[in-house]
Design a protein around this motif. Structure first.
Motif, mmCIF file in Angstrom:
data_model
loop_
_atom_site.group_PDB
_atom_site.id
_atom_site.type_symbol
_atom_site.label_atom_id
_atom_site.label_comp_id
_atom_site.label_asym_id
_atom_site.label_seq_id
_atom_site.Cartn_x
_atom_site.Cartn_y
_atom_site.Cartn_z
ATOM 1 N N SER A 62 3.167 4.008 4.181
ATOM 2 C CA SER A 62 3.903 2.741 4.157
ATOM 3 C C SER A 62 3.335 1.754 3.141
ATOM 4 N N SER A 85 2.436 -3.699 2.373
ATOM 5 C CA SER A 85 3.076 -2.824 3.341
ATOM 6 C C SER A 85 4.583 -3.006 3.283
ATOM 7 N N THR A 86 5.311 -1.890 3.282
ATOM 8 C CA THR A 86 6.770 -1.969 3.249
ATOM 9 C C THR A 86 7.350 -2.500 4.550
ATOM 10 N N SER A 87 6.588 -2.446 5.624
ATOM 11 C CA SER A 87 7.075 -2.930 6.921
ATOM 12 C C SER A 87 6.872 -4.424 7.109
ATOM 13 N N ASP A 88 6.018 -5.026 6.276
ATOM 14 C CA ASP A 88 5.747 -6.462 6.401
ATOM 15 C C ASP A 88 5.374 -6.998 5.029
ATOM 16 N N ASP A 89 6.244 -7.818 4.426
ATOM 17 C CA ASP A 89 6.014 -8.340 3.081
ATOM 18 C C ASP A 89 4.768 -9.219 2.996
ATOM 19 N N ASP A 612 13.574 10.678 6.382
ATOM 20 C CA ASP A 612 13.225 9.269 6.549
ATOM 21 C C ASP A 612 12.955 8.644 5.183
ATOM 22 N N ASP A 613 12.737 7.322 5.175
ATOM 23 C CA ASP A 613 12.558 6.605 3.919
ATOM 24 C C ASP A 613 11.303 7.045 3.178
ATOM 25 N N ASP A 649 10.665 -1.397 -4.700
ATOM 26 C CA ASP A 649 11.074 -1.452 -3.301
ATOM 27 C C ASP A 649 12.474 -0.853 -3.167
ATOM 28 N N ARG A 651 15.348 0.532 -0.329
ATOM 29 C CA ARG A 651 15.823 0.642 1.054
ATOM 30 C C ARG A 651 17.045 1.552 1.089
#
Length: 724
Positions: A62, A85-89, A612-613, A649, A651
C-alpha cells in the motif's frame, strides 16, 4: 552488508523533512536501513546488527514513493522524495538525500520493497495503522559519514527502462563534425497540407565526456562562478522563480564577445525542467517563457528558444557520458535574408559548449567530484552565514536530544515536536522573496553587498494562503459562468471525433500495434522484446472534457456508450482509461476499449479485471510516444514503458460490464511537469499510446497489447464541458 537474491539492503544518511505549526519546513538528519521490507531509523550508524532502532515501519504493497525533485531545506539543496500510503493521504513521510543518484537508489529500493511481500519480517516491528507516525526524525551527528549503499541493480521496477519500447525512425541526420562533435539537423514536420510546421532550424551536437552523468548534470545546472570555466556564452545567470522540484524559471544574459561585430547583446528567459531516468540518464529541457520580474531590457534583444536542452546518458559502465545538446532558437534578426545562414552559425557556435565541457572534465580528471559542485547551488556570498546557522541547529538538536533522554516513560513524539519546531523555523525554497539565493546568481562584474533574507512571519504566510485561496475560488466562478454558456451536448464516449485518416484536428484513431515492443516468449531468459501484431481490445470511443472537479466513474454515466451496451445485455466488456490533469480547470482524457468475447477466454485479462488494486497497479503499463511534435516534448515524454500504478495514483471502478482506471497525473511532480509542457504544445502534437498488462511469468508470455491510441492535434478550447 551483501545483497542476496531474497534480500535487498539499502542504508545511509537521509534528512527527514517536516513542517512546524505555521507550515514552515525544517529537517533533521538520521541514519536509515532498509532490509526485509522494514525501514528503520537510528540516531547514529548502528555498531551491531541487533542494535535497537529508534523508529521503524513496514514497507508493504500500500506504500507509494514519489520523486519531488530539488528543494532548499536549511539553505541546503536536497533531492526530496515522499513515501505515502494509498489508504490515507495524510499518512506520509518526506525524506531528502544529498544527491540525485542517492535519492534515485532509495526510490528504486523502496519501490521494490513495496512490490515484494517478504515472508521474513522483523519480530520487533508491530505496524500500526499510522505507520509514518512512528517514523519521526532522530538527532543528527556533528560528523558526516560516508553512505553505505547496497542496491540490487536488477530491479523489478525498472526492468524495462534501459531501452526504447517504440519502433520509430530517427528524425536526425548528420551534416558535419566540428571540434570533435558530431552535428545533426532535425527533419522538419510537415502538416497534412504539405506545409512545414516550423522554420526554426533544430541542430544537435553529440560528444563523449569523461565524467559521470550526475557530475555533468550538476555542472550544467549550476549558474555559479564555475560556469565560466566552460560556458563561453554566458555572462550572467540567475533563477527567477522556483516552480517545483523539477521546474524553474531562469534568466541568462549572453556575452557579446562571440557575436558578430555591431550586434546587440542577446538574453534568454527560460523555463527549465529536469528529470532522471532509471538508467542514470539526465534530461534537461528549456523553452522560452515570460515573467513579470524579468521584462525585456534596453540594450538587449530577447532571443526566443523554441526548444532545447541536454540529454546526458552514462556509457562505459558509468565512467563516461554521452552528451547531446540541442537548440532550436530564433535570434530575432530584423533582416530576413540574414536569418538562415547566420542563425545556423550562431547556433552551432553555442553548441560547441559541449566541447568546452569535455575539455573541462578531461583537465580535472582524477580530482573532480560531484561533491565539489554541491555548494555552488547556494550563493557563495551566503556560505558563512549558512555554516553558522547549521551549527546553531545542531546545538538545538542536541539540547532536544537531552530532553528526550531525561524524560521518564513513553512520551508522545507530537508533544516533543511542539517544542522542537521552534528551533527549526526555516522558510521553504518557494517562500524566499528572491530565489536567486538558492541557486547561484553570478556575474563577472563587481559584487553587490548581500542583503539579509526577510523572515516570513506566520501572519504573512497566512495572508498569502488566503489570497491564493481567493484567486482559486475566483477562477472556479469564472469557469462555471463559461460552462453555462456552452451548449454542446454529447454522450460519454463520443465527445472526441474519430478520424481514421489522421488528418482532422482534435480527433482520435487506433494506433499501429507494430510500432510498439512487448515482452516476447523468451523474455525471462534473454530480455528480448518483439513487435506487437495486434490488440486484445478495440478502441471504440474517446472523451476530451473540461470541468472544475474530478470526473470519476465515467462508465456509469447515463446515456454513455458503456451503459447503452449494458442495456442490451451482450457479452461486450469495456476497459476505460481515465486520465485526469488537475488544475483550474481540470482536463480529462478518457479512452474507451471494448472486447466482444468473454474475458474468461483471456486468463491474464480476466485476472487483471477481477484482481485487487494492488495486483492491477503492478501490471498496468503504458508506452507513450510523440510521433509528431517539438523535440522538447518528445524528450519530456520519452518512449519507455512505465507501470502507471507505481508512478501515479491510480484508482479503479468495477461495473457490471466495465473496469475503469482513473489516473491522477497531478500525483507526481515529474508527471505534472511533463503534462504542463505537453499542454503548451498540444495543438502541434500527434500523441500515440499503447497499454499492456505486464507478463511476469512464463505462462503470461508473450505479452499482448490491450489497445492503442493516436490523438491528432488536440485543442484545449475544444474540450467539452463535463455533463452531470
Amino acid at each position: 552488508m551483501g545483497v542476496s537474491q531474497n534480500q535487498a539492503t539499502m542504508e545511509g544518511w537521509l534528512y527527514t523533512i517536516r513542517s512546524n505549526r505555521i507550515g514552515l519546513q525544517f529537517s533533521r538528519k538520521r541514519y536509515f536501513i532498509l532490509r526485509n521490507n522494514v525501514l528503520k531509523s537510528y540516531k547514529e550508524i548502528p555498531n551491531y546488527e541487533k542494535q535497537e532502532s529508534v523508529r521503524s515501519a513496514v514497507i508493504n504493497s500500500s506504500i507509494r514513493v514519489t520523486d519531488n525533485g530539488r528543494a532548499s531545506i536549511n539553505r541546503k539543496v536536497c533531492f526530496v522524495f515522499t513515501l505515502y500510503s494509498t489508504s490515507d493521504d495524510k499518512d506520509q513521510l518526506k525524506l531528502g538525500a544529498t544527491s540525485s543518484e542517492e535519492a534515485a537508489r532509495w526510490i528504486h529500493c523502496l519501490k521494490d520493497a513495496a512490490l515484494t511481500d517478504s515472508p521474513c519480517r522483523s519480530k520487533n516491528v508491530s505496524p500500526s495503522p499510522k505507520i509514518w507516525s512512528s517514523l519521526r526524525s532522530v538527532n543528527p551527528k556533528n560528523t558526516i559519514n560516508k553512505v553505505s549503499v547496497h542496491w540490487p541493480f536488477h530491479s523489478s521496477v525498472n526492468a524495462d527502462s534501459m531501452t526504447s519500447d517504440v519502433v520509430a525512425p530517427s528524425p536526425w541526420k548528420i551534416f558535419g563534425c566540428q571540434n570533435g562533435l558530431r552535428l545533426f539537423k532535425e527533419a522538419k514536420d510537415v502538416s497534412s497540407r504539405g506545409r512545414r510546421l516550423d522554420d526554426i532550424p533544430a541542430i544537435m551536437a553529440v560528444g563523449v565526456v569523461d565524467g559521470t552523468s550526475e557530475a555533468i548534470f550538476r555542472v550544467i545546472m549550476s549558474l555559479g562562478p564555475s560556469r565560466s570555466e566552460w560556458d563561453f556564452c554566458l555572462y550572467y545567470g540567475s533563477v527567477v522563480e522556483h516552480l517545483d522540484g523539477h521546474t524553474d524559471i531562469i534568466h541568462k544574459k549572453l556575452h557579446s564577445d562571440w557575436l558578430p561585430w555591431g550586434m546587440k547583446r542577446r538574453d534568454l528567459l527560460l523555463q527549465r525542467y529536469w528529470r532522471r531516468e532509471d538508467d542514470g540518464t539526465y534530461v534537461i529541457l528549456y523553452h522560452s517563457a515570460s515573467h513579470k520580474k524579468r521584462p525585456p531590457k534596453n540594450g538587449y534583444v530577447r532571443a526566443h528558444l523554441k526548444s532545447g536542452g541536454y540529454v546526458i546518458s552514462p556509457v562505459n559502465n558509468g565512467k563516461q557520458s554521452l552528451v547531446k545538446h540541442m537548440l532550436a532558437i530564433d535570434w530575432k534578426f530584423w533582416k530576413i535574408y540574414l536569418r538562415t545562414p547566420t542563425t545556423r552559425s550562431w547556433t552551432i557556435r553555442m553548441l560547441e559548449r559541449v566541447a568546452a565541457l569535455r575539455e573541462l572534465f578531461k583537465a580535472k580528471q582524477g580530482n573532480y567530484f560531484p561533491e565539489c559542485l554541491s555548494m555552488e547551488w547556494t550563493s557563495d556570498k551566503h556560505l558563512a552565514q549558512t555554516k553558522k546557522e547549521d551549527v546553531k541547529i545542531e546545538d538545538d538538536a542536541l539540547t532536544d536530544d537531552k530532553a528526550e533522554k531525561t524524560t521518564p516513560g513513553h512520551v508522545s513524539l507530537l508533544g516533543l515536536n511542539e517544542e522542537a519546531d521552534e528551533f527549526f523555523d526555516v522558510p521553504e525554497a518557494d517562500e524566499f522573496t528572491d530565489y536567486d539565493r538558492l541557486d547561484s546568481e553570478w556575474s563577472p562584474g563587481p559584487s553587490s553587498p548581500s542583503k539579509s533574507l526577510p523572515k516570513l512571519t506566520s501572519a504573512s504566510h497566512l495572508v498569502r494562503k488566503l489570497q491564493n485561496f481567493a484567486n482559486q475560488k475566483k477562477g472556479y466562478t469564472e469557469y462555471q459562468e463559461v460552462a453555462r454558456d456552452d451548449g454542446r451536448v454529447f454522450s460519454y464516449g463520443t465527445s472526441l471525433q474519430k478520424d481514421p485518416t489522421c488528418t482532422l484536428p482534435c480527433s482520435w484513431s487506433a494506433g499501429d500495434p507494430s510500432s510498439f515492443l512487448i515482452r516476447g516468449k523468451t523474455y525471462l531468459q534473454d530480455n528480448r522484446k518483439i513487435k506487437a501484431n495486434g490488440t486484445l481490445m478495440q478502441m471504440v470511443g474517446a472523451d476530451w472534457l473540461i470541468s472544475d472537479k474530478r470526473e470519476d466513474d465515467l462508465g456509469n454515466r447515463v446515456g454513455g456508450i458503456v451503459q447503452k451496451y449494458a442495456e442490451r445485455g451482450g457479452p461486450e466488456f469495456f476497459f476505460i482509461i481515465n486520465m485526469q490533469i488537475p488544475g483550474s480547470p481540470t482536463y480529462t482524457l478518457a479512452l474507451y476499449y471494448m472486447i466482444k468475447t468473454p474475458i474468461e477466454d483471456h486468463p491474464l485479462l480476466c485476472k487483471f479485471v477481477n484482481g485487487d488494486d494492488v495486483y492491477r497497479n503492478t501490471r498496468f503499463k503504458l508506452i507513450p510516444y510523440i510521433s509528431k511534435g517539438s523535440w522538447i516534448v518528445k524528450q519530456s515524454v520519452g518512449k519507455k514503458a512505465c507501470l502507471l500504478g507505481q508512478a501515479l495514483d491510480t484508482r479503479y471502478f468495477r461495473g457490471k460490464n466495465y473496469l475503469e482506471a482513473e489516473i491522477d497525473i497531478g500525483s507526481s511532480t515529474v508527471a505534472r511537469g511533463v503534462a504542463n509542457l505537453v499542454l503548451g504544445y498540444l495543438n502541434n502534437l500527434v500523441v500515440e499510446m499503447a497499454f499492456i498488462i505486464q507478463g511476469n511469468t512464463q505462462e503470461e508470455l508473450p505479452e499482448s497489447l490491450l489497445g492503442t491510441c493516436r490523438l491528432n492535434h488536440l485543442d484545449l478550447s475544444k474540450a467539452h464541458v463535463a455533463l452531470p
